[in-house]
Design a protein around this motif. Sequence first.
Motif, PDB file in Angstrom:
ATOM      1  N   PRO A   1       0.833  -1.207   0.000  1.00 55.55           N
ATOM      2  CA  PRO A   1       0.000   0.000   0.000  1.00 55.55           C
ATOM      3  C   PRO A   1       0.870   1.260   0.000  1.00 55.55           C
ATOM      4  O   PRO A   1       2.102   1.157   0.053  1.00 55.55           O
ATOM      5  CB  PRO A   1      -0.760  -0.119   1.325  1.00 55.55           C
ATOM      6  N   MET A   2       0.230   2.417  -0.037  1.00 57.64           N
ATOM      7  CA  MET A   2       0.980   3.672   0.105  1.00 57.64           C
ATOM      8  C   MET A   2       1.696   3.681   1.454  1.00 57.64           C
ATOM      9  O   MET A   2       1.198   3.123   2.430  1.00 57.64           O
ATOM     10  CB  MET A   2       0.037   4.880  -0.003  1.00 57.64           C
ATOM     11  N   PHE A   3       2.868   4.289   1.480  1.00 50.27           N
ATOM     12  CA  PHE A   3       3.710   4.446   2.686  1.00 50.27           C
ATOM     13  C   PHE A   3       4.396   3.141   3.121  1.00 50.27           C
ATOM     14  O   PHE A   3       4.952   3.080   4.211  1.00 50.27           O
ATOM     15  CB  PHE A   3       2.921   5.005   3.884  1.00 50.27           C
TER      16      PHE A   3
ATOM     17  N   LYS B   1       7.848   1.287  -0.889  1.00 49.09           N
ATOM     18  CA  LYS B   1       8.134   0.775  -2.235  1.00 49.09           C
ATOM     19  C   LYS B   1       9.183   1.640  -2.928  1.00 49.09           C
ATOM     20  O   LYS B   1      10.128   1.121  -3.517  1.00 49.09           O
ATOM     21  CB  LYS B   1       6.855   0.733  -3.085  1.00 49.09           C
ATOM     22  N   SER B   2       8.991   2.967  -2.858  1.00 54.40           N
ATOM     23  CA  SER B   2       9.965   3.861  -3.509  1.00 54.40           C
ATOM     24  C   SER B   2      11.321   3.756  -2.830  1.00 54.40           C
ATOM     25  O   SER B   2      12.352   3.712  -3.500  1.00 54.40           O
ATOM     26  CB  SER B   2       9.465   5.310  -3.493  1.00 54.40           C
ATOM     27  N   GLU B   3      11.325   3.688  -1.512  1.00 56.14           N
ATOM     28  CA  GLU B   3      12.582   3.496  -0.767  1.00 56.14           C
ATOM     29  C   GLU B   3      13.315   2.247  -1.231  1.00 56.14           C
ATOM     30  O   GLU B   3      14.523   2.261  -1.449  1.00 56.14           O
ATOM     31  CB  GLU B   3      12.279   3.302   0.732  1.00 56.14           C
TER      32      GLU B   3
ATOM     33  N   ALA C   1      10.828   9.921  -5.664  1.00 51.70           N
ATOM     34  CA  ALA C   1      11.019  10.411  -4.293  1.00 51.70           C
ATOM     35  C   ALA C   1      10.277   9.489  -3.341  1.00 51.70           C
ATOM     36  O   ALA C   1       9.164   9.047  -3.626  1.00 51.70           O
ATOM     37  CB  ALA C   1      10.480  11.826  -4.173  1.00 51.70           C
TER      38      ALA C   1
ATOM     39  N   HIS D   1       8.572   8.925   0.583  1.00 53.41           N
ATOM     40  CA  HIS D   1       7.954   9.798   1.580  1.00 53.41           C
ATOM     41  C   HIS D   1       8.959  10.223   2.640  1.00 53.41           C
ATOM     42  O   HIS D   1       8.763  11.225   3.321  1.00 53.41           O
ATOM     43  CB  HIS D   1       6.745   9.113   2.224  1.00 53.41           C
TER      44      HIS D   1
ATOM     45  N   ILE E   1       2.378   0.852   8.213  1.00 53.34           N
ATOM     46  CA  ILE E   1       1.831   0.743   9.564  1.00 53.34           C
ATOM     47  C   ILE E   1       0.423   1.329   9.549  1.00 53.34           C
ATOM     48  O   ILE E   1       0.223   2.459   9.100  1.00 53.34           O
ATOM     49  CB  ILE E   1       2.707   1.532  10.573  1.00 53.34           C
TER      50      ILE E   1
ATOM     51  N   VAL F   1      -2.552   3.384  10.478  1.00 54.60           N
ATOM     52  CA  VAL F   1      -2.589   4.616  11.270  1.00 54.60           C
ATOM     53  C   VAL F   1      -3.624   4.531  12.395  1.00 54.60           C
ATOM     54  O   VAL F   1      -3.595   5.330  13.327  1.00 54.60           O
ATOM     55  CB  VAL F   1      -2.887   5.867  10.398  1.00 54.60           C
TER      56      VAL F   1
ATOM     57  N   ALA G   1      -2.421   4.616   5.254  1.00 46.89           N
ATOM     58  CA  ALA G   1      -2.163   3.175   5.284  1.00 46.89           C
ATOM     59  C   ALA G   1      -3.044   2.558   6.375  1.00 46.89           C
ATOM     60  O   ALA G   1      -3.128   3.092   7.484  1.00 46.89           O
ATOM     61  CB  ALA G   1      -0.695   2.919   5.583  1.00 46.89           C
TER      62      ALA G   1
HETATM   63  P1  ADP Z   1       5.644   4.078  -0.921  1.00 50.65           P
HETATM   64  O1  ADP Z   1       6.506   4.262  -2.156  1.00 50.65           O
HETATM   65  O2  ADP Z   1       5.273   2.644  -0.670  1.00 50.65           O
HETATM   66  O3  ADP Z   1       4.443   5.005  -0.864  1.00 50.65           O
HETATM   67  P2  ADP Z   1       7.777   5.478   0.431  1.00 50.65           P
HETATM   68  O4  ADP Z   1       9.056   4.733   0.160  1.00 50.65           O
HETATM   69  O5  ADP Z   1       7.516   6.694  -0.401  1.00 50.65           O
HETATM   70  O6  ADP Z   1       6.546   4.459   0.355  1.00 50.65           O
HETATM   71  O7  ADP Z   1       7.706   5.967   1.950  1.00 50.65           O
HETATM   72  C1  ADP Z   1       7.946   5.117   3.039  1.00 50.65           C
HETATM   73  C2  ADP Z   1       8.160   6.004   4.275  1.00 50.65           C
HETATM   74  O8  ADP Z   1       6.939   6.646   4.617  1.00 50.65           O
HETATM   75  C3  ADP Z   1       8.537   5.281   5.537  1.00 50.65           C
HETATM   76  O9  ADP Z   1       9.920   5.008   5.610  1.00 50.65           O
HETATM   77  C4  ADP Z   1       8.117   6.275   6.626  1.00 50.65           C
HETATM   78  O10 ADP Z   1       9.145   7.227   6.845  1.00 50.65           O
HETATM   79  C5  ADP Z   1       6.966   7.047   5.989  1.00 50.65           C
HETATM   80  N1  ADP Z   1       5.629   6.770   6.539  1.00 50.65           N
HETATM   81  C6  ADP Z   1       4.648   7.689   6.700  1.00 50.65           C
HETATM   82  N2  ADP Z   1       3.510   7.134   7.166  1.00 50.65           N
HETATM   83  C7  ADP Z   1       3.739   5.810   7.314  1.00 50.65           C
HETATM   84  C8  ADP Z   1       2.940   4.673   7.740  1.00 50.65           C
HETATM   85  N3  ADP Z   1       1.671   4.792   8.108  1.00 50.65           N
HETATM   86  N4  ADP Z   1       3.541   3.459   7.747  1.00 50.65           N
HETATM   87  C9  ADP Z   1       4.829   3.317   7.400  1.00 50.65           C
HETATM   88  N5  ADP Z   1       5.624   4.337   6.970  1.00 50.65           N
HETATM   89  C10 ADP Z   1       5.096   5.572   6.934  1.00 50.65           C
END
Ligand code: ADP
Length: 202
Positions: free
Chosen positions: A16-18, A21-23, A56, A58, A155, A157, A192
């Motif tokens: 899911p978002m957050f 995946k991008s990391e 980028a 988050h 995680i 929320v 999330a």
């Molecule tokens: P994605 O590409 O999956 O959206 P990102 O790699 O952009 O994810 O971001 C992951 C980062 O988002 C985490 O390392 C953390 O710092 C931040 N973050 C913010 N909210 C949450 C959440 N609810 N659960 C986990 N990480 C979160």
Amino acid sequence: LKSPYHGGHLEVIVGPMFSGKSEELIRRLNRAVIARQRVAVFKPAIDDRYHSTHVASHAGRVTPAIAAHSTAQVRELLRGHGELLDLGEPGLPDVVGFDEAQFFDAGLVPLALELADQGVRVILAGLDLDFRAEPFGVMPDLLSRAESVEKLTAICVVCGAPATRTQRLIGGQPARRGDPVVMVGAAESYEARCRVHHVVGD
Ligand code: ADP
């Protein structure tokens, strides 16, 4: 950087978002760059022209990328215009990354397979599920064809459990099943959430 696979292959990163995946995409691409491999990264563009941008996370990490309007445009860039990709020499990159893969058209599947057949390591990151928790666009097809699949969790929320779903909120209320994926002018946000706390309005 020795790949466990002989030659080209597909790696898919979903969640899911957050969920990071991008990391994770940026981490894998950075390691390829350290190994002096030639890397090209694409993400979907909002407008119809390609331009340079970045992937980028988050948490604020970035890596250069090209925003492409379609997989046909990605194909064109990879084929004829190596100099635009800044690869230094002609020919395909060693590694091709895609971020937000769920927003690409269906042509992404044959393109990814062709690249892998030509020896390219293809890494695709994207949402496995949409806000209704239904499989998202080309992702199911990519997931079934990939050599490697990583499912990440965020995680929740609400309760702090592992989150596997993306909650869409419109004006603070859970989005309804029939709401269009793009709503112009609406105050939208995403969270999330775990299976228990994920809500889809009727
Ligand atoms: P994605 O590409 O999956 O959206 P990102 O790699 O952009 O994810 O971001 C992951 C980062 O988002 C985490 O390392 C953390 O710092 C931040 N973050 C913010 N909210 C949450 C959440 N609810 N659960 C986990 N990480 C979160």
